[in-house]
Design a protein around this motif. Sequence first.
Motif, PDB file in Angstrom:
ATOM      1  N   THR A  17      14.723  14.686  -9.471  1.00  0.00           N
ATOM      2  CA  THR A  17      16.004  14.567  -8.784  1.00  0.00           C
ATOM      3  C   THR A  17      17.075  14.762  -9.851  1.00  0.00           C
ATOM      4  OG1 THR A  17      16.114  12.191  -9.112  1.00  0.00           O
ATOM      5  CG2 THR A  17      15.040  12.947  -7.107  1.00  0.00           C
ATOM      6  N   VAL A  18      17.810  15.850  -9.732  1.00  0.00           N
ATOM      7  CA  VAL A  18      18.723  16.275 -10.789  1.00  0.00           C
ATOM      8  C   VAL A  18      20.155  16.206 -10.258  1.00  0.00           C
ATOM      9  CG1 VAL A  18      19.301  18.149 -12.371  1.00  0.00           C
ATOM     10  CG2 VAL A  18      16.939  17.847 -11.616  1.00  0.00           C
ATOM     11  N   PRO A  19      21.071  15.567 -10.999  1.00  0.00           N
ATOM     12  CA  PRO A  19      22.452  15.543 -10.532  1.00  0.00           C
ATOM     13  C   PRO A  19      23.013  16.959 -10.419  1.00  0.00           C
ATOM     14  CG  PRO A  19      22.223  14.347 -12.615  1.00  0.00           C
ATOM     15  CD  PRO A  19      20.881  14.870 -12.268  1.00  0.00           C
ATOM     16  N   GLY A  20      23.729  17.224  -9.339  1.00  0.00           N
ATOM     17  CA  GLY A  20      24.333  18.549  -9.172  1.00  0.00           C
ATOM     18  C   GLY A  20      23.395  19.595  -8.634  1.00  0.00           C
ATOM     19  N   ARG A  21      22.229  19.177  -8.167  1.00  0.00           N
ATOM     20  CA  ARG A  21      21.229  20.151  -7.743  1.00  0.00           C
ATOM     21  C   ARG A  21      20.374  19.520  -6.659  1.00  0.00           C
ATOM     22  NH1 ARG A  21      17.983  24.523 -10.150  1.00  0.00           N
ATOM     23  NH2 ARG A  21      16.203  24.336  -8.800  1.00  0.00           N
ATOM     24  N   THR A  22      19.928  20.305  -5.714  1.00  0.00           N
ATOM     25  CA  THR A  22      19.015  19.781  -4.690  1.00  0.00           C
ATOM     26  C   THR A  22      17.680  20.496  -4.816  1.00  0.00           C
ATOM     27  OG1 THR A  22      20.857  19.358  -3.198  1.00  0.00           O
ATOM     28  CG2 THR A  22      18.684  19.410  -2.226  1.00  0.00           C
ATOM     29  N   ASN A  23      16.637  19.734  -5.039  1.00  0.00           N
ATOM     30  CA  ASN A  23      15.288  20.299  -5.113  1.00  0.00           C
ATOM     31  C   ASN A  23      14.570  20.078  -3.790  1.00  0.00           C
ATOM     32  OD1 ASN A  23      15.400  21.308  -7.693  1.00  0.00           O
ATOM     33  ND2 ASN A  23      14.700  19.412  -8.641  1.00  0.00           N
ATOM     34  N   GLU A  24      13.646  20.979  -3.497  1.00  0.00           N
ATOM     35  CA  GLU A  24      12.948  20.871  -2.219  1.00  0.00           C
ATOM     36  C   GLU A  24      11.441  20.814  -2.408  1.00  0.00           C
ATOM     37  OE1 GLU A  24      14.020  23.861   0.645  1.00  0.00           O
ATOM     38  OE2 GLU A  24      12.266  23.454   1.885  1.00  0.00           O
ATOM     39  N   THR A  25      10.795  19.968  -1.624  1.00  0.00           N
ATOM     40  CA  THR A  25       9.344  19.994  -1.518  1.00  0.00           C
ATOM     41  C   THR A  25       9.013  19.542  -0.095  1.00  0.00           C
ATOM     42  OG1 THR A  25       7.254  19.328  -2.528  1.00  0.00           O
ATOM     43  CG2 THR A  25       8.965  17.642  -2.426  1.00  0.00           C
ATOM     44  N   TRP A  26       7.754  19.268   0.176  1.00  0.00           N
ATOM     45  CA  TRP A  26       7.427  18.858   1.545  1.00  0.00           C
ATOM     46  C   TRP A  26       6.178  17.995   1.552  1.00  0.00           C
ATOM     47  CZ3 TRP A  26       3.056  20.733   4.492  1.00  0.00           C
ATOM     48  CH2 TRP A  26       2.227  21.593   3.749  1.00  0.00           C
ATOM     49  N   VAL A  27       6.036  17.221   2.631  1.00  0.00           N
ATOM     50  CA  VAL A  27       4.799  16.446   2.827  1.00  0.00           C
ATOM     51  C   VAL A  27       4.365  16.564   4.285  1.00  0.00           C
ATOM     52  CG1 VAL A  27       5.192  14.723   1.015  1.00  0.00           C
ATOM     53  CG2 VAL A  27       6.076  14.294   3.291  1.00  0.00           C
ATOM     54  N   ARG A  28       3.076  16.517   4.464  1.00  0.00           N
ATOM     55  CA  ARG A  28       2.510  16.389   5.805  1.00  0.00           C
ATOM     56  C   ARG A  28       1.429  15.326   5.681  1.00  0.00           C
ATOM     57  NH1 ARG A  28       2.141  19.431  10.469  1.00  0.00           N
ATOM     58  NH2 ARG A  28       0.377  18.830  11.741  1.00  0.00           N
ATOM     59  N   ILE A  29       1.786  14.112   6.042  1.00  0.00           N
ATOM     60  CA  ILE A  29       0.868  12.985   5.823  1.00  0.00           C
ATOM     61  C   ILE A  29      -0.200  13.005   6.909  1.00  0.00           C
ATOM     62  CG2 ILE A  29       0.720  10.495   5.466  1.00  0.00           C
ATOM     63  CD1 ILE A  29       3.829  10.620   5.054  1.00  0.00           C
ATOM     64  N   THR A  30      -1.463  12.911   6.482  1.00  0.00           N
ATOM     65  CA  THR A  30      -2.541  13.044   7.458  1.00  0.00           C
ATOM     66  C   THR A  30      -3.076  11.698   7.931  1.00  0.00           C
ATOM     67  OG1 THR A  30      -4.013  13.307   5.573  1.00  0.00           O
ATOM     68  CG2 THR A  30      -3.315  15.319   6.696  1.00  0.00           C
ATOM     69  N   LYS A  31      -2.785  10.628   7.176  1.00  0.00           N
ATOM     70  CA  LYS A  31      -3.338   9.335   7.565  1.00  0.00           C
ATOM     71  C   LYS A  31      -2.239   8.277   7.601  1.00  0.00           C
ATOM     72  CE  LYS A  31      -6.853  10.493   4.727  1.00  0.00           C
ATOM     73  NZ  LYS A  31      -7.290  10.483   3.436  1.00  0.00           N
ATOM     74  N   GLU A  32      -2.271   7.422   8.616  1.00  0.00           N
ATOM     75  CA  GLU A  32      -1.304   6.325   8.659  1.00  0.00           C
ATOM     76  C   GLU A  32      -1.611   5.343   7.540  1.00  0.00           C
ATOM     77  OE1 GLU A  32      -0.712   4.415  12.473  1.00  0.00           O
ATOM     78  OE2 GLU A  32      -1.065   6.307  13.521  1.00  0.00           O
TER      79      GLU A  32
ATOM     80  N   HIS B  35      28.171   8.454  -3.136  1.00  0.00           N
ATOM     81  CA  HIS B  35      29.001   9.585  -3.525  1.00  0.00           C
ATOM     82  C   HIS B  35      28.114  10.594  -4.225  1.00  0.00           C
ATOM     83  CE1 HIS B  35      32.279   6.940  -2.541  1.00  0.00           C
ATOM     84  NE2 HIS B  35      31.713   6.039  -3.309  1.00  0.00           N
ATOM     85  N   VAL B  36      27.667  11.582  -3.500  1.00  0.00           N
ATOM     86  CA  VAL B  36      26.777  12.576  -4.098  1.00  0.00           C
ATOM     87  C   VAL B  36      27.437  13.939  -3.982  1.00  0.00           C
ATOM     88  CG1 VAL B  36      24.457  13.473  -4.166  1.00  0.00           C
ATOM     89  CG2 VAL B  36      24.856  11.179  -3.333  1.00  0.00           C
ATOM     90  N   ALA B  37      28.065  14.342  -5.044  1.00  0.00           N
ATOM     91  CA  ALA B  37      28.769  15.622  -5.039  1.00  0.00           C
ATOM     92  C   ALA B  37      27.787  16.753  -4.760  1.00  0.00           C
ATOM     93  CB  ALA B  37      29.457  15.835  -6.379  1.00  0.00           C
ATOM     94  N   ALA B  38      26.550  16.585  -5.250  1.00  0.00           N
ATOM     95  CA  ALA B  38      25.571  17.661  -5.185  1.00  0.00           C
ATOM     96  C   ALA B  38      25.197  18.047  -3.772  1.00  0.00           C
ATOM     97  CB  ALA B  38      24.327  17.237  -5.933  1.00  0.00           C
ATOM     98  N   THR B  39      25.272  17.104  -2.849  1.00  0.00           N
ATOM     99  CA  THR B  39      24.743  17.395  -1.525  1.00  0.00           C
ATOM    100  C   THR B  39      25.847  17.703  -0.521  1.00  0.00           C
ATOM    101  OG1 THR B  39      24.747  15.037  -1.123  1.00  0.00           O
ATOM    102  CG2 THR B  39      22.686  16.010  -1.851  1.00  0.00           C
ATOM    103  N   ARG B  40      27.077  17.748  -0.980  1.00  0.00           N
ATOM    104  CA  ARG B  40      28.162  18.064  -0.045  1.00  0.00           C
ATOM    105  C   ARG B  40      28.289  19.559   0.123  1.00  0.00           C
ATOM    106  NH1 ARG B  40      30.901  13.016  -0.190  1.00  0.00           N
ATOM    107  NH2 ARG B  40      29.186  11.809   0.631  1.00  0.00           N
TER     108      ARG B  40
END
Length: 274
Positions: A205-220, A269-274
Amino acid sequence: MFTRFARLIPSAAAILLTAAVPASASQPRPWQMTFQPAATPVMEQIQSFNDLLFWIIVAITLFVLALLCYCAIKFNEKSNPTPSKTTHNTALEVIWTVVPILILVVIAVPSFRLLYFMDRTDKPEMTLKVVSHQWYWSYHYPDHGNLNFTSNMVPAEDLKPGQPRLLTVDNEVVLPVDTNVRVLATSEDVIHNWAVPAFGVKIDTVPGRTNETWVRITKEGTYYGQCSELCGINHGFMPVQVRAVSKAAFAQWTEEAKKKFAATPETVHVAATR
Ligand SMILES: [Cu+2]
């Protein structure tokens, strides 16, 4: 055949590890060997890639060991008093150049495939936004009425029986199972890392930047992780706790959570995500 053996070792370990604890919780165990049991397709692929590398390393190590032993026995001063003067063998030189290249190709192809698979989800069904702060997390559900809340570690003296120390939080992330969840990660201050071993997720998690990944949880169940980037004095005190529930239970939770957290609005206050 090798692959089948390779699969057996981690799964046997997983059975031993999960036998001692309720199957629902995924967290580090004392004397743990290998990974935590996989709870997402990404982690399953990471584990099978690990198995492939493991057997390649074993084969290379045994081969080099055998060569060393062969040379030590066959070509020592006693058994081979007059050494051969041969310096080149073209066939051999081609082999020791080509074989390592082939090994690297065998490693590179699944490695790149996995990297692209981990990168982003094809069809995201919902988004979870993770924002790191010194030293806690906040979570945002933009698809669910902009629900958001902060998540702080529960201090050791306030733990209830059964809650793991340094891993339990006051407000856990709740996610539905069998759902492609896009995870967007950013930071409000310094670089942190949102890591959940059972999901195969470890994203900066980097200030000023948005990184993307994903999850698909298979078990509760409940899954634990921690900040994985040395971020400051309280680095060791920002755990991640994720509870995976059925889709119906998730829908119910979002309704309750909206009311619960609306009472305590959070100002981030997250400038990165506005
Ligand atoms: Cu951190």
